[in-house]
Write a protein that holds these residues in place. Structure first.
Motif, PDB file in Angstrom:
ATOM      1  N   ALA A 250       0.845  -1.198   0.000  1.00 56.21           N
ATOM      2  CA  ALA A 250       0.000   0.000   0.000  1.00 56.21           C
ATOM      3  C   ALA A 250       0.880   1.247   0.000  1.00 56.21           C
ATOM      4  CB  ALA A 250      -0.920  -0.007   1.205  1.00 56.21           C
ATOM      5  N   SER A 251       0.255   2.406  -0.243  1.00 61.43           N
ATOM      6  CA  SER A 251       0.952   3.700  -0.240  1.00 61.43           C
ATOM      7  C   SER A 251       2.176   3.681  -1.159  1.00 61.43           C
ATOM      8  CB  SER A 251       1.370   4.083   1.196  1.00 61.43           C
ATOM      9  OG  SER A 251       0.252   4.123   2.059  1.00 61.43           O
ATOM     10  N   THR A 252       2.013   3.052  -2.322  1.00 63.61           N
ATOM     11  CA  THR A 252       3.108   2.933  -3.284  1.00 63.61           C
ATOM     12  C   THR A 252       2.594   3.298  -4.672  1.00 63.61           C
ATOM     13  OG1 THR A 252       3.960   1.091  -1.942  1.00 63.61           O
ATOM     14  CG2 THR A 252       4.967   1.415  -4.108  1.00 63.61           C
ATOM     15  N   PRO A 253       2.435   4.599  -4.961  1.00 61.70           N
ATOM     16  CA  PRO A 253       1.897   5.004  -6.269  1.00 61.70           C
ATOM     17  C   PRO A 253       2.903   4.779  -7.398  1.00 61.70           C
ATOM     18  CG  PRO A 253       2.477   6.929  -4.956  1.00 61.70           C
ATOM     19  CD  PRO A 253       2.648   5.741  -4.057  1.00 61.70           C
ATOM     20  N   VAL A 254       2.448   4.162  -8.461  1.00 58.03           N
ATOM     21  CA  VAL A 254       3.279   3.928  -9.645  1.00 58.03           C
ATOM     22  C   VAL A 254       3.276   5.183 -10.510  1.00 58.03           C
ATOM     23  CG1 VAL A 254       3.460   2.579 -11.782  1.00 58.03           C
ATOM     24  CG2 VAL A 254       2.934   1.443  -9.608  1.00 58.03           C
ATOM     25  N   THR A 255       4.450   5.565 -10.993  1.00 57.73           N
ATOM     26  CA  THR A 255       4.577   6.787 -11.787  1.00 57.73           C
ATOM     27  C   THR A 255       4.832   6.522 -13.261  1.00 57.73           C
ATOM     28  OG1 THR A 255       6.889   6.897 -11.061  1.00 57.73           O
ATOM     29  CG2 THR A 255       5.295   8.237  -9.864  1.00 57.73           C
ATOM     30  N   SER A 256       5.265   5.324 -13.616  1.00 56.74           N
ATOM     31  CA  SER A 256       5.477   5.019 -15.036  1.00 56.74           C
ATOM     32  C   SER A 256       5.585   3.519 -15.253  1.00 56.74           C
ATOM     33  CB  SER A 256       6.739   5.710 -15.568  1.00 56.74           C
ATOM     34  OG  SER A 256       7.899   5.168 -14.957  1.00 56.74           O
ATOM     35  N   VAL A 257       5.239   3.095 -16.470  1.00 59.34           N
ATOM     36  CA  VAL A 257       5.513   1.740 -16.940  1.00 59.34           C
ATOM     37  C   VAL A 257       6.813   1.800 -17.723  1.00 59.34           C
ATOM     38  CG1 VAL A 257       4.746  -0.121 -18.469  1.00 59.34           C
ATOM     39  CG2 VAL A 257       3.080   1.061 -17.010  1.00 59.34           C
ATOM     40  N   GLU A 258       7.779   0.966 -17.338  1.00 67.73           N
ATOM     41  CA  GLU A 258       9.097   0.978 -17.965  1.00 67.73           C
ATOM     42  C   GLU A 258       9.168  -0.055 -19.081  1.00 67.73           C
ATOM     43  OE1 GLU A 258      11.769   3.257 -16.648  1.00 67.73           O
ATOM     44  OE2 GLU A 258       9.733   3.997 -16.256  1.00 67.73           O
ATOM     45  N   VAL A 259       9.796   0.328 -20.192  1.00 68.03           N
ATOM     46  CA  VAL A 259       9.796  -0.500 -21.397  1.00 68.03           C
ATOM     47  C   VAL A 259      11.224  -0.684 -21.898  1.00 68.03           C
ATOM     48  CG1 VAL A 259       8.948  -0.695 -23.771  1.00 68.03           C
ATOM     49  CG2 VAL A 259       7.474   0.298 -22.003  1.00 68.03           C
ATOM     50  N   ARG A 260      11.532  -1.886 -22.344  1.00 66.21           N
ATOM     51  CA  ARG A 260      12.814  -2.182 -22.982  1.00 66.21           C
ATOM     52  C   ARG A 260      12.597  -2.143 -24.499  1.00 66.21           C
ATOM     53  NH1 ARG A 260      13.316  -6.655 -20.965  1.00 66.21           N
ATOM     54  NH2 ARG A 260      14.514  -6.066 -19.126  1.00 66.21           N
ATOM     55  N   ARG A 261      13.236  -1.218 -25.162  1.00 65.37           N
ATOM     56  CA  ARG A 261      13.075  -1.058 -26.612  1.00 65.37           C
ATOM     57  C   ARG A 261      14.167  -1.830 -27.349  1.00 65.37           C
ATOM     58  NH1 ARG A 261       9.656   3.582 -27.774  1.00 65.37           N
ATOM     59  NH2 ARG A 261       9.105   4.645 -25.835  1.00 65.37           N
ATOM     60  N   GLY A 262      13.971  -1.957 -28.656  1.00 65.42           N
ATOM     61  CA  GLY A 262      14.901  -2.724 -29.459  1.00 65.42           C
ATOM     62  C   GLY A 262      14.332  -4.098 -29.730  1.00 65.42           C
ATOM     63  N   GLY A 263      14.846  -4.751 -30.742  1.00 63.18           N
ATOM     64  CA  GLY A 263      14.301  -6.039 -31.100  1.00 63.18           C
ATOM     65  C   GLY A 263      13.034  -5.877 -31.910  1.00 63.18           C
ATOM     66  N   ARG A 264      12.299  -6.962 -32.012  1.00 64.34           N
ATOM     67  CA  ARG A 264      11.114  -6.940 -32.876  1.00 64.34           C
ATOM     68  C   ARG A 264       9.996  -6.088 -32.297  1.00 64.34           C
ATOM     69  NH1 ARG A 264       6.500  -9.911 -33.339  1.00 64.34           N
ATOM     70  NH2 ARG A 264       7.066 -11.158 -31.510  1.00 64.34           N
ATOM     71  N   ARG A 265       9.890  -6.050 -30.977  1.00 59.51           N
ATOM     72  CA  ARG A 265       8.770  -5.339 -30.347  1.00 59.51           C
ATOM     73  C   ARG A 265       9.189  -4.874 -28.967  1.00 59.51           C
ATOM     74  NH1 ARG A 265       2.967  -7.976 -28.631  1.00 59.51           N
ATOM     75  NH2 ARG A 265       1.765  -6.053 -28.533  1.00 59.51           N
ATOM     76  N   PRO A 266       8.779  -3.683 -28.537  1.00 60.84           N
ATOM     77  CA  PRO A 266       9.087  -3.241 -27.172  1.00 60.84           C
ATOM     78  C   PRO A 266       8.587  -4.250 -26.142  1.00 60.84           C
ATOM     79  CG  PRO A 266       8.233  -1.426 -28.462  1.00 60.84           C
ATOM     80  CD  PRO A 266       8.041  -2.657 -29.302  1.00 60.84           C
ATOM     81  N   GLN A 267       9.360  -4.442 -25.091  1.00 58.05           N
ATOM     82  CA  GLN A 267       9.053  -5.415 -24.045  1.00 58.05           C
ATOM     83  C   GLN A 267       8.981  -4.702 -22.700  1.00 58.05           C
ATOM     84  OE1 GLN A 267       8.658  -8.942 -23.819  1.00 58.05           O
ATOM     85  NE2 GLN A 267       8.303  -8.514 -21.646  1.00 58.05           N
ATOM     86  N   VAL A 268       7.935  -5.007 -21.919  1.00 61.29           N
ATOM     87  CA  VAL A 268       7.841  -4.408 -20.598  1.00 61.29           C
ATOM     88  C   VAL A 268       9.006  -4.890 -19.735  1.00 61.29           C
ATOM     89  CG1 VAL A 268       6.441  -6.200 -19.462  1.00 61.29           C
ATOM     90  CG2 VAL A 268       6.157  -3.823 -18.804  1.00 61.29           C
ATOM     91  N   ARG A 269       9.547  -3.985 -18.939  1.00 61.74           N
ATOM     92  CA  ARG A 269      10.622  -4.389 -18.033  1.00 61.74           C
ATOM     93  C   ARG A 269      10.305  -4.072 -16.578  1.00 61.74           C
ATOM     94  NH1 ARG A 269      15.659  -0.167 -19.175  1.00 61.74           N
ATOM     95  NH2 ARG A 269      14.640   1.701 -18.349  1.00 61.74           N
ATOM     96  N   GLY A 270       9.128  -3.547 -16.337  1.00 59.75           N
ATOM     97  CA  GLY A 270       8.714  -3.271 -14.967  1.00 59.75           C
ATOM     98  C   GLY A 270       8.002  -1.940 -14.862  1.00 59.75           C
ATOM     99  N   VAL A 271       7.991  -1.376 -13.655  1.00 56.95           N
ATOM    100  CA  VAL A 271       7.366  -0.079 -13.412  1.00 56.95           C
ATOM    101  C   VAL A 271       8.304   0.731 -12.518  1.00 56.95           C
ATOM    102  CG1 VAL A 271       5.050  -1.068 -13.570  1.00 56.95           C
ATOM    103  CG2 VAL A 271       6.104  -0.754 -11.316  1.00 56.95           C
ATOM    104  N   ARG A 272       7.962   1.990 -12.384  1.00 53.49           N
ATOM    105  CA  ARG A 272       8.683   2.855 -11.455  1.00 53.49           C
ATOM    106  C   ARG A 272       7.666   3.462 -10.493  1.00 53.49           C
ATOM    107  NH1 ARG A 272      13.665   4.903 -10.985  1.00 53.49           N
ATOM    108  NH2 ARG A 272      14.290   3.874 -12.928  1.00 53.49           N
ATOM    109  N   ALA A 273       7.986   3.377  -9.219  1.00 50.48           N
ATOM    110  CA  ALA A 273       7.163   3.999  -8.181  1.00 50.48           C
ATOM    111  C   ALA A 273       8.015   5.073  -7.525  1.00 50.48           C
ATOM    112  CB  ALA A 273       6.712   2.964  -7.153  1.00 50.48           C
ATOM    113  N   GLY A 274       7.802   6.329  -7.953  1.00 46.19           N
ATOM    114  CA  GLY A 274       8.689   7.398  -7.504  1.00 46.19           C
ATOM    115  C   GLY A 274      10.075   7.163  -8.064  1.00 46.19           C
ATOM    116  N   ASP A 275      11.083   7.086  -7.195  1.00 44.00           N
ATOM    117  CA  ASP A 275      12.455   6.835  -7.628  1.00 44.00           C
ATOM    118  C   ASP A 275      12.816   5.357  -7.625  1.00 44.00           C
ATOM    119  OD1 ASP A 275      12.943   9.566  -7.927  1.00 44.00           O
ATOM    120  OD2 ASP A 275      13.518   9.785  -5.810  1.00 44.00           O
ATOM    121  N   GLU A 276      11.882   4.509  -7.229  1.00 46.69           N
ATOM    122  CA  GLU A 276      12.202   3.095  -7.054  1.00 46.69           C
ATOM    123  C   GLU A 276      11.758   2.262  -8.253  1.00 46.69           C
ATOM    124  OE1 GLU A 276      11.527  -0.527  -3.803  1.00 46.69           O
ATOM    125  OE2 GLU A 276      10.484   1.384  -3.572  1.00 46.69           O
TER     126      GLU A 276
END
Length: 525
Positions: A250-276
């Motif tokens: 709880a109390s952990t707002p996500v600020t972005s979805v992180e993506v790995r680019r390159g290759g045939r298609r972008p691939q999700v690599r996780g999220v960022r919650a603030g600086d974490e």
């Protein structure tokens, strides 16, 4: 999305869909972290306690009990084991403007047939036919549409769907309002059969008549209540998710979805919650889909960009009032509906071109203290009041003791005044000892709700079934969606099913029926 080997997963949002997704993925063997921005879990299905009262701040109708039980059985338990359910009788009571006597919808379908017949000769037999049709369409929806991801459209070519194609076409192109009007003349009966459109986030004239299936749920299948309130449903989801191994933050707002680019298609690599950073092989966006797509996903990789949302219907907003009332109110059932006579004007105010807060307004009132003595102190009543309004944060926020925005407080005062007159309780407002209101701006600020909507995108034709936003990103591999913005739709049962559809995507499962239940599931079938 092809079948995936379990790895690391992050679920964004700790509402019902997020909790259910985390539970199912953890049960499947994924290492799951769920991140929720609020200090508590539940999302729209929240609770608020004050002065000895415990209020549900969101869903209050427990329909489609088999969906809840199916989810819990997938988790190796059952609804009976996790919840204390009571079937309500009456299921609800309807008060009509210009009519002195309310109509009670009972737990028994035969009683409802008799009640319809008493208001309009021939309406009893007409209701039997209406409910037979509703059950047939409901069963078809469960087996071919609700539990399918539409990743493969072959489900639409199934023999039972093809046989019903002409009928489905008629039901999809005719409004629910017209469908009921062709079978019943009494204005009150038409209102009862048309109101389920509000559960779908729209109005009877805008909802396809396919959704007459909703009447099977309340007029025949029954309305239930979990003792302790809907917070106990959230508690149960938290319990089974943690039992399966999911880690809930709880109390952990996500600020972005992180993506790995390159290759045939972008691939999700996780999220960022603030600086974490939170690394993951799979991300499930179970927060408001508009927020996920327009605020968290990189702009050039959005499946549903701002232009797409500009062409969509956000459904209704709501003004809510959480009221603690001194003394008893036996005139109210557990669920009560107050309908204005000018039905069309009320809905046009909410959904039409020149949207405004209706005055007078139809309203829904829940009195859980009629069933559950734990939600209010002895000698007091717990009331939840909902007034459908446009999805517009400009209507304002609520507050304590009348301190909300003027339009919000005026809407609540108007409904209380009408309730007092209808029920014969002239001192109703004087007996209120706890008052908290909520408005569309609260939904926008606290839940990132698109346009401050209370329920989610409306189930008009272009936002139903395979026309609705799908549950997988078209541009980012490994990004899935769950919740009211995606398939199959809005409401607690649909959110539970949306979590199951996430699991189907992960497995590469294109079936349209509910997943098989493990044989170790407990409790009676």
């Amino acid at each position: 999305m092809s079948a995936r080997t379990p790895g690391r997963a992050v679920v964004v949002g700790g509402g019902v869909a997020g909790l259910a997704s985390a539970a199912l993925l953890a049960q499947e063997g994924w290492s799951v972290d769920l991140l929720e921005q609020q200090a508590t879990f539940g999302g729209r299905a929240g609770t608020w306690e004050h002065g000895g009262f415990r209020f549900d701040t969101g869903p209050s109708w427990y329909l489609m009990p088999e969906v809840f039980d199916h989810f819990f059985r997938l988790m190796g338990t059952s609804a009976d084991a996790e919840l204390d359910l009571v079937r309500l009788d009456p299921g609800y009571r309807v008060h009509f403007e210009r009519f002195d006597e309310p109509l009670e919808i009972r737990a028994d379908a035969e009683a409802n047939v008799a009640a319809f017949e008493a208001l309009e000769p021939g309406a009893g037999r007409a209701l039997e036919r209406y409910l037979d049709s509703a059950r047939e369409v409901y069963d078809l929806a469960v087996h071919r549409f609700l539990y399918g991801t539409f990743a493969s459209r072959t489900s639409l070519l199934a023999p039972d769907v093809l046989r019903q194609a002409p009928r489905l076409a008629r039901l999809l192109t005719r409004s629910l309002e017209a469908h009921a009007a062709a079978r019943f003349a009494d204005h009150r009966l038409r209102q009862v059969l048309g109101y389920p459109a509000v559960f779908l986030g729209t109005s009877p004239e805008r909802a396809p008549s396919l959704y007459h299936l909703m009447s099977w749920l309340d007029l025949a299948d029954g309305v239930y209540y979990p003792q302790g309130g809907f917070g106990t449903v959230v508690d149960a989801l938290v319990r089974v998710a943690r039992r399966a191994g999911a880690r809930l933050h709880a109390s952990t707002p996500v600020t972005s979805v992180e993506v790995r680019r390159g290759g045939r298609r972008p691939q999700v690599r996780g999220v960022r919650a603030g600086d974490e950073p939170w690394e993951a092989d799979l991300v499930v966006g179970a927060a408001d889909l508009h927020h996920v797509e327009t605020s968290l996903v990189p702009q050039d990789l959005r499946t549903y960009d701002t232009g797409w949302w500009d062409r969509r219907d956000p459904g209704p907003g709501a003004v809510l009032a959480l009221l603690g009332v001194e003394g008893h109110l036996p005139q109210l059932a557990h669920h009560s509906l107050f309908f204005t006579h000018d039905w069309r004007r009320n809905f046009d105010d909410v959904f039409g071109g020149s949207r405004r807060v209706p005055d007078p307004a139809s309203a829904y009132v829940c009195r859980p203290s009629a069933t559950d003595p734990t939600v209010a102190p002895p000698g007091y009543e717990n009331l939840f009041v909902l007034v459908p309004v446009p999805a517009d944060p400009g209507i304002g926020r609520g507050g304590l003791d009348g301190a909300g925005s003027p339009a919000v407080e005026k809407a609540v005062d108007g409904v209380l005044h009408r309730m007092a007159a209808t029920l014969g309780v002239p001192d109703l407002q004087d007996r209120v000892v706890v008052r908290r209101t909520l408005g569309p701006a609260d939904f926008a600020a606290d839940l990132n709700a698109w346009s401050g909507g209370a329920l989610g995108p409306a189930h008009v034709l272009r936002q139903s079934a395979f026309f609705r936003a799908q549950n997988a990103s078209r541009t980012i591999d490994g990004l899935l969606y769950a919740g009211n913005g995606t398939i199959p739709g809005i409401g607690l049962p649909m959110c539970l099913i949306s979590a199951e559809l996430v699991l189907k995507r992960v497995r590469g499962d294109t079936s349209t029926t509910p997943l098989p239940v493990p044989t170790a599931a407990t409790g009676p079938a």
